[in-house]
Scaffold this active site. Sequence first.
Site: not given
Length: 210
Positions: A122, A174-175, A192
């Site tokens: 949102h 988030t990535k 790793k």
Amino acid sequence: MSLVSKIKSNPALKQLVLRLMIPANEHRPRLWVRLLINPFIHKRGKDSIIRKRTRMDVFPYNKFSLGIKSVIEDFATINNGVGDVIIGSQTIIGLGNVIIGPVVIGNEVMLAQNIVVSGLNHGYEDIRISPRQQKETSKQITISDDVWIGSNTVITAGVTLGKHCIIGAGSVVTKDIPEFSVAVGNPAKVIKQYNHVTGMWERVSSPKNN
């Protein structure tokens, strides 16, 4: 132009159709939609299982499909209201998972318990009104084949998880995470990676976002 495209391109007609399909102040389809329309539109592979206590908030105007021998466990929520939800074959959607489209999940993926995978956001920038009333945005999440995601993980909008990557329990991703990697933490970082030359999983000396 298809019927669905015509409806989506006409705001007044779109609102009318939504009122017919969705009860006021709710985010799930009416019973007649679930029983009389969805089974003929959405695709389920042979031997796939959707447990009885799963909440299937799926609508006919976006895609939902479940591959061969895949399972959606009890207390999960599947919602394609703002984007397609495509789940591959022999994939497990664990207890209490929340999957909000647009999301594409590959084959032989394992999602443990209480995972949130949401392509929805949102707006919040206008301080004069609540974020609840601001514009919705969406970005597709892609979870590639052979991925394993630990319990209580959050996958945020727009993220791609590469093939055979492992996400540790409790992570917030988030990535993008590259293939053949192990990532943990909040925000999740790669610790790793698999070395195809040595045939070993090797630690990343200085964990970094990817």
